[in-house]
Design a protein around this motif. Structure first.
Motif, PDB file in Angstrom:
ATOM      1  N   ARG A  65      43.579  51.686  57.896  1.00 48.27           N
ATOM      2  CA  ARG A  65      42.573  52.731  58.059  1.00 48.27           C
ATOM      3  C   ARG A  65      42.161  52.771  59.517  1.00 48.27           C
ATOM      4  O   ARG A  65      41.975  51.743  60.153  1.00 48.27           O
ATOM      5  N   LEU A  88      44.166  57.579  58.996  1.00 49.62           N
ATOM      6  CA  LEU A  88      45.025  56.403  58.923  1.00 49.62           C
ATOM      7  C   LEU A  88      45.848  56.263  60.201  1.00 49.62           C
ATOM      8  O   LEU A  88      45.973  57.211  60.975  1.00 49.62           O
ATOM      9  N   LEU A  96      52.556  54.415  51.659  1.00 49.99           N
ATOM     10  CA  LEU A  96      51.099  54.513  51.715  1.00 49.99           C
ATOM     11  C   LEU A  96      50.505  54.483  50.309  1.00 49.99           C
ATOM     12  O   LEU A  96      50.907  55.258  49.444  1.00 49.99           O
ATOM     13  N   LEU A 108      43.595  52.298  50.334  1.00 50.57           N
ATOM     14  CA  LEU A 108      43.059  52.385  51.693  1.00 50.57           C
ATOM     15  C   LEU A 108      41.945  53.413  51.851  1.00 50.57           C
ATOM     16  O   LEU A 108      41.084  53.260  52.707  1.00 50.57           O
ATOM     17  N   CYS A 109      41.971  54.462  51.027  1.00 54.27           N
ATOM     18  CA  CYS A 109      41.030  55.573  51.218  1.00 54.27           C
ATOM     19  C   CYS A 109      40.015  55.618  50.078  1.00 54.27           C
ATOM     20  O   CYS A 109      40.385  55.780  48.922  1.00 54.27           O
TER      21      CYS A 109
END
Length: 251
Positions: free
Chosen positions: A116, A129, A191, A196-197
């Motif tokens: 990130r 990212l 991804l 990550l988000c």
């Protein structure tokens, strides 16, 4: 690192042997040949003096037991090449200099890392990212959406770090991947958006640990304050009722 138009360019894969040709069929009796790597003398041959020297201990010994000089033509062979042998070579025949540029492609590349771009909470609908690779040379770093190329960056220098940004929506269901490649090898990192988000409603996941603790403490303080106010309000109302009851009884 300067590479001129008249530079002889040669590419090999790591572990191969490569010969930098002098283009001489035979050295003359008064010829003096010198080979340099990045301006450091690594081999020389004086035909008249019949003196042949290989300096394979220079530059931290990266050429040790790898250099072979042809006594008839003056051509230089480098065996068992590594990426440390990539760069500019100069062949000097008497007073004439011929530049060579050697590219050595790594057989195994590092796996790129997706992270990130910021650890802070964001109210934006996009997740920022970055994909990165360290200590790489002669490679291309690319973002793909499915099989479609989104962006890429290439480098021909030696041992540098690359990074390539990407923004996606938090609820994006497409597949993304970051690819690091050269002509003979590649490494892919996929991804995981859900990992990550996170939106800032998921504060513990989205924010940094310090900010998450602060938010939890503030939430606890607000809760305690609310309870105190409710208790105070209940007691005040009860006291008012008791006082009203006493007043009525007295009358």
């Amino acid at each position: 690192m300067c590479v001129f138009d008249d530079t002889v360019k040669i590419s090999v894969k790591e572990g191969d042997s490569v010969t930098l040709n002098s283009d001489l069929t035979e050295m003359k009796d008064d010829d003096v040949i010198q080979w340099r790597f990045e301006n450091t003398l690594i081999a020389e041959f004086n035909k008249r003096a019949d003196r042949f020297t290989v300096y394979d201990d220079v530059l931290d010994g990266r050429f040790r037991d790898r250099l072979k000089l042809d006594k008839q033509t003056g051509s230089l062979t480098i065996t068992n090449t590594t990426t440390e042998h990539a760069g500019v070579y100069q062949l000097q025949i008497n007073r004439v200099t011929i530049p060579f540029y050697l590219t050595v492609f790594a057989l195994r590349l590092p796996v790129p890392v997706i992270s990130r771009n910021s650890s802070q909470c964001s109210l934006s609908s996009n997740c920022s990212l970055v994909c990165s690779a360290v200590n790489v040379s002669h490679v291309t770093l690319s973002w793909y959406k499915g099989n479609s190329l989104l962006s890429s960056i290439s480098v021909s220098d030696l041992s540098i770090s690359l990074s390539l940004p990407l923004e996606v929506e938090y609820q994006d269901k497409n597949t993304y991947s970051c690819v690091l490649n050269n002509p003979i090898s590649n490494q892919t990192q996929h991804l995981d958006i859900t990992h990550l988000c996170h939106t800032c409603s998921d504060s513990v996941h989205c924010c940094g640990p310090t900010e998450a603790v602060i938010r939890l403490v503030l939430s606890a303080l607000v809760g305690v304050a609310t309870v105190i106010i409710l208790v105070y309000d209940i007691r005040s109302r009860r006291a008012e009722r008791d006082q009203a009851h006493i007043h009525t009884s007295g009358t």
